[in-house]
Enzyme design. Structure first.
Site, short mmCIF file in Angstrom:
data_model
loop_
_atom_site.label_atom_id
_atom_site.label_comp_id
_atom_site.label_asym_id
_atom_site.label_seq_id
_atom_site.Cartn_x
_atom_site.Cartn_y
_atom_site.Cartn_z
N SER A 244 -57.56 -25.20 53.60
CA SER A 244 -58.90 -24.84 54.06
C SER A 244 -59.75 -26.09 54.09
O SER A 244 -59.44 -27.08 53.41
CB SER A 244 -59.51 -23.80 53.11
N TYR B 57 -61.36 -19.91 44.67
CA TYR B 57 -60.72 -20.00 45.98
C TYR B 57 -60.58 -21.46 46.41
O TYR B 57 -59.50 -21.91 46.81
CB TYR B 57 -61.51 -19.22 47.02
#
Length: 251
Positions: free
Chosen positions: A136, A149
């Site tokens: 990400s 996360y």
């Protein structure tokens, strides 16, 4: 010899986009996700357009489900593994569900590592093959309100870069995809609102092209590539404050 790709998280989002595009490039795609009904529909549509697909319904947060996929990999030829299954968690650490956090770590980190380790022996024996890992843009940032996360995705980036270096003298390639906001179910499940998104199809297409070129870290879009470089120039404390402002009250 037929070429096979196995894609986790193939029932939606970037994983689904990978499955559609790889079905045109590979002889067969193996679709892995929890939702068997969606996998069946995808396999039927891929077959209807001239591709070949098999489904493997499994929950990678569950030990038995993960082992099911590990067993399949160890017993079958896999030429490309796409570790795209993942989930997010939004909110202050003290207020989020610790069990949900553990499941996210299991899926984003432990399952990814386990499947990577399962496929490596056969690829190294053939001296060919590859792995695409889903990171990400937050892999590059400490991210308050997305703390765990972002940490899982930082692990994916570091692990994948290091593994790619270890395998550089072999025929096995490793790429890590670090997209920004992308149209998918991800944000809704994680519990936050997204602004300016890319299409999952575009992200998957860029990832496949980057992998084929041997690029290790693939960051789609000029803005995202610029964002990935900022941590090299800004103090970590300032970066964290910026990210805290960015993610505060996004639900």
């Amino acid at each position: 010899m037929q070429k096979t790709a196995l894609i986790t998280g193939a029932s939606s989002g970037i994983g689904e986009a990978f499955a559609w595009q790889l079905a045109k490039k590979m002889d067969i795609v193996i679709l892995v996700a929890r939702r068997e009904d969606r996998l069946k529909k995808m396999a039927e549509r891929i077959t209807a357009t001239g591709g070949r697909a098999r489904i493997l319904a499994a929950d990678l947060t569950d030990r038995a489900g993960l082992q099911q996929v590990v067993n399949y990999i160890e017993e079958n030829r896999i030429d490309l593994l796409v570790n795209c299954a993942g989930t997010g968690l939004y909110g202050q650490v003290s207020r989020t569900d610790p069990e949900e956090e553990q499941q996210m770590i299991q899926l984003n980190v432990n399952a990814l590592v386990r499947l990577t380790r399962a496929v490596l022996p056969q690829m190294l024996e053939r001296n060919e093959g590859g792995i695409i890992q889903a990171g990400s843009i937050l892999s590059f940032y400490p991210s308050p309100y997305m703390s765990a996360y972002a940490a899982t995705k930082s692990f994916v980036l570091s692990y994948s870069e290091a593994l790619a270096a270890e395998l550089r003298q072999t025929g096995v390639k490793v790429s890590v995809l670090c997209p920004g906001s992308t149209e998918s179910e991800f944000a809704a499940r994680a519990g936050f609102k997204q602004s300016r998104t890319s299409s999952a199809e575009q992200v998957a297409r860029i990832a496949i092209k980057g992998y084929e070129k041997g690029i290790t870290v693939i960051t789609p879009g000029f803005f995202n590539r610029l964002m990935s470089q900022l941590p090299r120039f800004l103090p970590r404390r300032l970066l964290t404050r910026i990210m805290a402002r960015l993610f505060h009250n996004r639900n």
